[in-house]
Each structure stands twice: as structure tokens, then as C-alpha cells.
Design a protein around this motif. Structure first.
Motif, PDB file in Angstrom:
ATOM      1  N   UNK A 166      18.141 -67.770 -40.912  1.00  0.00           N
ATOM      2  CA  UNK A 166      18.537 -67.053 -42.134  1.00  0.00           C
ATOM      3  C   UNK A 166      18.401 -65.556 -41.919  1.00  0.00           C
ATOM      4  N   UNK A 167      18.984 -64.820 -42.830  1.00  0.00           N
ATOM      5  CA  UNK A 167      18.963 -63.365 -42.704  1.00  0.00           C
ATOM      6  C   UNK A 167      17.999 -62.773 -43.729  1.00  0.00           C
ATOM      7  N   UNK A 168      16.740 -62.578 -43.316  1.00  0.00           N
ATOM      8  CA  UNK A 168      15.727 -62.007 -44.202  1.00  0.00           C
ATOM      9  C   UNK A 168      15.425 -60.579 -43.773  1.00  0.00           C
ATOM     10  N   UNK A 169      15.366 -59.679 -44.735  1.00  0.00           N
ATOM     11  CA  UNK A 169      15.044 -58.296 -44.393  1.00  0.00           C
ATOM     12  C   UNK A 169      13.543 -58.131 -44.162  1.00  0.00           C
ATOM     13  N   UNK A 170      13.124 -56.899 -43.854  1.00  0.00           N
ATOM     14  CA  UNK A 170      11.727 -56.634 -43.495  1.00  0.00           C
ATOM     15  C   UNK A 170      10.766 -57.030 -44.611  1.00  0.00           C
ATOM     16  N   UNK A 171      11.144 -56.694 -45.859  1.00  0.00           N
ATOM     17  CA  UNK A 171      10.247 -56.978 -46.989  1.00  0.00           C
ATOM     18  C   UNK A 171      10.021 -58.486 -47.137  1.00  0.00           C
ATOM     19  N   UNK A 172      11.088 -59.259 -46.999  1.00  0.00           N
ATOM     20  CA  UNK A 172      10.975 -60.706 -47.161  1.00  0.00           C
ATOM     21  C   UNK A 172      10.164 -61.330 -46.022  1.00  0.00           C
ATOM     22  N   UNK A 173      10.401 -60.870 -44.791  1.00  0.00           N
ATOM     23  CA  UNK A 173       9.629 -61.375 -43.662  1.00  0.00           C
ATOM     24  C   UNK A 173       8.148 -61.050 -43.834  1.00  0.00           C
ATOM     25  N   UNK A 174       7.868 -59.878 -44.362  1.00  0.00           N
ATOM     26  CA  UNK A 174       6.484 -59.470 -44.617  1.00  0.00           C
ATOM     27  C   UNK A 174       5.807 -60.434 -45.590  1.00  0.00           C
ATOM     28  N   UNK A 175       6.516 -60.788 -46.665  1.00  0.00           N
ATOM     29  CA  UNK A 175       5.946 -61.683 -47.668  1.00  0.00           C
ATOM     30  C   UNK A 175       5.757 -63.091 -47.101  1.00  0.00           C
ATOM     31  N   UNK A 176       6.754 -63.594 -46.353  1.00  0.00           N
ATOM     32  CA  UNK A 176       6.633 -64.923 -45.743  1.00  0.00           C
ATOM     33  C   UNK A 176       5.397 -64.978 -44.848  1.00  0.00           C
ATOM     34  N   UNK A 177       5.241 -63.968 -44.004  1.00  0.00           N
ATOM     35  CA  UNK A 177       4.135 -63.942 -43.060  1.00  0.00           C
ATOM     36  C   UNK A 177       2.789 -63.868 -43.781  1.00  0.00           C
ATOM     37  N   UNK A 178       2.697 -63.017 -44.776  1.00  0.00           N
ATOM     38  CA  UNK A 178       1.440 -62.872 -45.502  1.00  0.00           C
ATOM     39  C   UNK A 178       1.092 -64.128 -46.291  1.00  0.00           C
ATOM     40  N   UNK A 179       2.104 -64.785 -46.830  1.00  0.00           N
ATOM     41  CA  UNK A 179       1.840 -66.035 -47.544  1.00  0.00           C
ATOM     42  C   UNK A 179       1.354 -67.132 -46.603  1.00  0.00           C
ATOM     43  N   UNK A 180       1.884 -67.150 -45.375  1.00  0.00           N
ATOM     44  CA  UNK A 180       1.404 -68.110 -44.379  1.00  0.00           C
ATOM     45  C   UNK A 180      -0.058 -67.833 -44.029  1.00  0.00           C
ATOM     46  N   UNK A 181      -0.407 -66.557 -43.916  1.00  0.00           N
ATOM     47  CA  UNK A 181      -1.788 -66.183 -43.613  1.00  0.00           C
ATOM     48  C   UNK A 181      -2.713 -66.577 -44.763  1.00  0.00           C
ATOM     49  N   UNK A 182      -2.298 -66.286 -45.993  1.00  0.00           N
ATOM     50  CA  UNK A 182      -3.113 -66.632 -47.156  1.00  0.00           C
ATOM     51  C   UNK A 182      -3.276 -68.146 -47.290  1.00  0.00           C
ATOM     52  N   UNK A 183      -2.201 -68.886 -47.038  1.00  0.00           N
ATOM     53  CA  UNK A 183      -2.271 -70.349 -47.105  1.00  0.00           C
ATOM     54  C   UNK A 183      -3.229 -70.876 -46.034  1.00  0.00           C
ATOM     55  N   UNK A 184      -3.208 -70.273 -44.851  1.00  0.00           N
ATOM     56  CA  UNK A 184      -4.123 -70.678 -43.775  1.00  0.00           C
ATOM     57  C   UNK A 184      -5.569 -70.410 -44.172  1.00  0.00           C
ATOM     58  N   UNK A 185      -5.820 -69.253 -44.772  1.00  0.00           N
ATOM     59  CA  UNK A 185      -7.171 -68.918 -45.241  1.00  0.00           C
ATOM     60  C   UNK A 185      -7.649 -69.921 -46.292  1.00  0.00           C
ATOM     61  N   UNK A 186      -6.732 -70.282 -47.187  1.00  0.00           N
ATOM     62  CA  UNK A 186      -7.091 -71.229 -48.253  1.00  0.00           C
ATOM     63  C   UNK A 186      -7.526 -72.568 -47.651  1.00  0.00           C
ATOM     64  N   UNK A 187      -6.814 -73.007 -46.625  1.00  0.00           N
ATOM     65  CA  UNK A 187      -7.135 -74.279 -45.967  1.00  0.00           C
ATOM     66  C   UNK A 187      -8.520 -74.213 -45.319  1.00  0.00           C
ATOM     67  N   UNK A 188      -8.787 -73.128 -44.585  1.00  0.00           N
ATOM     68  CA  UNK A 188     -10.057 -73.004 -43.866  1.00  0.00           C
ATOM     69  C   UNK A 188     -11.206 -72.753 -44.835  1.00  0.00           C
ATOM     70  N   UNK A 189     -10.926 -72.039 -45.936  1.00  0.00           N
ATOM     71  CA  UNK A 189     -11.969 -71.769 -46.937  1.00  0.00           C
ATOM     72  C   UNK A 189     -12.514 -73.074 -47.508  1.00  0.00           C
ATOM     73  N   UNK A 190     -11.682 -74.095 -47.575  1.00  0.00           N
ATOM     74  CA  UNK A 190     -12.123 -75.406 -48.068  1.00  0.00           C
ATOM     75  C   UNK A 190     -13.207 -76.006 -47.186  1.00  0.00           C
ATOM     76  N   UNK A 191     -13.347 -75.489 -45.949  1.00  0.00           N
ATOM     77  CA  UNK A 191     -14.375 -75.979 -45.029  1.00  0.00           C
ATOM     78  C   UNK A 191     -15.645 -75.137 -45.114  1.00  0.00           C
ATOM     79  N   UNK A 192     -15.717 -74.285 -46.168  1.00  0.00           N
ATOM     80  CA  UNK A 192     -16.927 -73.483 -46.458  1.00  0.00           C
ATOM     81  C   UNK A 192     -17.164 -72.342 -45.481  1.00  0.00           C
TER      82      UNK A 192
END
Length: 382
Positions: free
Chosen positions: A200-226
Motif C-alpha cells: 500500500x501507499x502510506x505516507x510518512x505520518x501513517x507509517x509513523x503511526x503504524x510503527x508506534x502502534x505496533x510498539x505500544x501493542x508489544x509493550x502491552x503484551x509484555x506488561x501483562x507479564x509484570x
């Protein structure tokens, strides 16, 4: 609302059982069937199929090619693969095409209904997510308009962007990959994300949001492990994050792989004892549920592993594949019942999870070299 279900198998007796052994209409499905991949692909294009159940080995278009081509026509299509024992390891490779579940022949009709219903639940969840996103986009749009904000915020309410990002999150099982996946699983997951971004054709702003959401989702998963927030933040290379060029997917790929591998290292455990303990739990589960048509993907979900990692782990710890082990358990139980009971062959077949006595007899003869009746009659000689 009825969901469109397509059942595909080139063997007529099996296809008829798939169609007739379950009252699909009462369960909320409109049934379509096909005897080969080419016919199935035409039905998918014409009828808007929601769930596809397909065999692997078929004439004209193989099951794998059917899945690959079907994905191009329907992004939300749910796919369930059915395969014989000899094809099972091959069938597992179809995970790269987004297969939702696998069934190893023979299986009970109840098991097929279970995995089809599970696929329907995933569809419903996706549609609900899209509805929630639509409401959120509406609220953001109103806020932007009411406050006359700069058009730079317009990407926040871009329908295509929101739908696409939701699709990535649905297709990538970060939970399983981070908690129990191997490093190779993580690299493959990132490759999958990058391939999606390339399409797909995503500009810089959209790629930034996708990447940051992936990072936040990863943190949420690991945070569940205390784990502490400080430990999580230390997995981010701050300098690289600040200097990354969001026009360059290769840079994004490298950064994302490094980040997820650091998270993996953070929660990695001593594999020896843990893996042996987990395999013993799996064996106990198989022994208690082998007659229900256990699937590799079902086991992966239960033990919070990726299917690829579970398959490799089982092989490393036991010296045999998951499907070989499951087959051995059923065969040993069949021999035991033939030796120690006077149950009819069809009764034994039913106890082992076979749909019919004929298929059981054929399977048993292939494994042992003698039919169940011959085996029982010559038990002392054998």
C-alpha cells in the motif's frame, strides 16, 4: 445473518460428508461446494464467500494456489485447511497465506463445526472492530472540523488507513510470537509486516503511526507479564527512533526487528526445563483429547505458541513431529481396544474420533499392514 461457507474436496464421498453431516443452515450458514480449485475460485469471486474449507491436493488448482488466489479477491476470507496425514506437514506451511486453522483427516463433524464457528467469531470481531474504528473516526473528524485544525491531521480520519492498520493487527499474532515464539518467528513476523506495508501507499505520518502502534501493542503484551515500564523502555534504541527515515521501509524493518528481538531477549527463559515441562503438558492434553481431532493450531493457541515454533519444539523434544505423535497415540489405543474389548469395529472407530468404520479400517491397515478384523483374529500371531 447467514455466513457463506464454501466446502472444497475433490473426493465426492468426503465432500458429501462435509456437506451433509452437519445441519449448516440451522447453524447459520449458506453452503456452497466445489470439487476442484478452479471451480472454488469462481464461486469465491461470484458469491462473496466468508469461510473457505479446502483440501490440499486437488486437480486444476491446488489448495495452496486456491488460498493464495482467494486472498487477492477477499481480504477478510477465513480459511480452514483439511489434509491427510501424509500432507499435514506440508499443510502447515500454508500459514504464510493466512490460514486460520487445520484439520487432520479423519475428524469428527463436530470438530469441523467448531473450527468453522471459531472462524465466524473472528469475522464478527473484525467487523465489530471496524465499526468501533468508524465511530472513533467520526469523533476525531468532528473535533478537527469544530476546532478548524490544520489539514495535517486528516490522515487520522483516513478510512483506508484505519482499515488497513486494523487488518495488520488482526493478521499478526504479536502475543504468541513475543511470549513463546522463536527468534526466527519474530523475523518472519516483521517480514510479513513489511510485505504488507509495501503493498500500500502510506505516507510518512501513517507509517509513523503504524510503527508506534505496533510498539505500544508489544509493550502491552509484555506488561501483562509484570515487567516494569523502565525495562520496556530500555528495549527502544532512542537514537535510532529519532533518526529513522520513515520514507525508507528497510530502515523501519531493521529497527522493528532489533526492537522485537530485544523484547524477546528480555522475557526469554532457560529453554531446557521449561520446554520439557511444556511438552509433557502437551502429551497429557493429547492423551486426554486425541479422539476430538486435535489440530496443531489448536495446540498452539492453548499453549500460547506460534504453530511453527510448536512444531519445531515438539520435534526437538520428542524426536518426532506433532502429527506422527498424534497418529501413534491413536494407533496404540486402537490396538488396545482390539485386544482387550469385544467392541464392534464401528464402535472403536467412533471412540477414536473417526467419522466412519470404513475410513478407520483403511487407516489402520495402512499403519499396521492388516485390517482391524484380521489384527483381532490373529492377535497372538501378530
Amino acid at each position: 445473518m447467514k455466513y457463506n461457507l464454501l466446502l472444497v474436496d475433490d473426493e465426492k464421498p468426503i465432500r458429501e460428508k462435509l456437506i451433509n453431516n452437519t445441519n449448516w443452515e440451522n447453524e447459520g450458514y449458506q453452503i456452497f461446494s466445489a470439487s476442484n480449485g478452479e471451480q472454488a475460485l469462481n464461486i469465491i469471486k461470484e458469491k462473496g464467500i466468508d469461510i473457505l474449507v479446502t483440501d490440499i491436493q486437488m486437480p486444476k488448482i491446488s489448495g495452496m494456489n486456491l488460498i493464495e488466489k482467494s486472498r487477492k479477491n477477499s481480504g477478510h476470507l477465513k480459511v480452514i485447511v483439511i489434509s491427510g496425514f501424509a500432507e499435514f506437514e506440508y499443510a502447515q506451511k500454508s500459514i504464510r497465506f493466512g490460514v486460520n486453522d487445520y484439520l487432520l483427516k479423519p475428524f469428527r463433524s463436530e470438530k469441523l463445526l467448531e473450527v468453522v464457528n471459531k472462524a465466524r467469531e473472528e469475522l464478527i470481531k473484525e467487523k465489530n472492530n471496524e465499526q468501533r474504528l468508524a465511530v472513533l473516526r467520526g469523533e476525531i473528524s468532528n473535533y478537527i472540523n469544530e476546532n478548524k485544525l490544520n489539514t495535517i491531521y486528516n490522515w487520522l480520519i483516513d478510512d483506508q488507513f484505519f482499515q488497513y492498520q486494523s487488518l495488520i493487527m488482526d493478521r499478526v499474532d504479536l502475543n504468541a510470537v513475543l511470549k513463546r515464539g522463536s527468534k526466527d518467528d519474530i523475523l518472519k513476523t516483521v517480514n510479513k509486516i513489511i510485505e504488507e506495508l509495501k503493498s500500500v501507499n502510506l505516507n510518512k505520518e501513517k507509517l509513523y503511526v503504524v510503527l508506534n502502534n505496533l510498539i505500544l501493542e508489544s509493550f502491552k503484551i509484555i506488561k501483562d507479564l509484570d515487567y516494569k515500564a523502565e525495562d520496556l523502555m530500555n528495549t527502544i534504541d532512542k537514537n535510532k527512533m529519532e533518526s529513522i527515515n520513515y520514507d525508507n521501509l528497510k530502515e523501519i524493518e531493521i529497527m522493528l526487528k532489533e526492537f522485537l528481538l530485544r523484547l524477546h531477549d528480555l522475557i526469554s527463559f532457560n529453554p531446557g526445563d521449561k520446554n520439557a515441562e511444556m511438552i509433557n503438558e502437551m502429551k497429557e492434553y493429547i492423551a486426554a483429547n486425541y479422539q476430538d481431532g486435535i489440530t496443531l493450531s489448536e495446540m498452539a493457541r492453548k499453549f500460547n505458541l506460534s504453530t511453527g515454533h510448536l512444531s519445531n519444539l515438539f520435534n526437538e523434544e520428542t524426536g518426532e513431529s506433532f502429527s506422527d505423535y498424534l497418529n501413534m497415540i491413536r494407533l496404540n489405543k486402537a490396538k488396545e481396544l482390539l485386544k482387550t474389548t469385544n467392541d464392534k469395529i464401528y464402535q472403536i472407530a467412533d471412540q477414536l474420533g473417526f467419522n466412519d468404520a470404513y475410513y478407520f479400517s483403511s487407516w489402520f491397515k495402512k499403519q499396521v499392514g492388516a485390517s482391524p478384523t484380521t489384527y483381532r483374529d490373529n492377535i497372538n500371531l501378530l
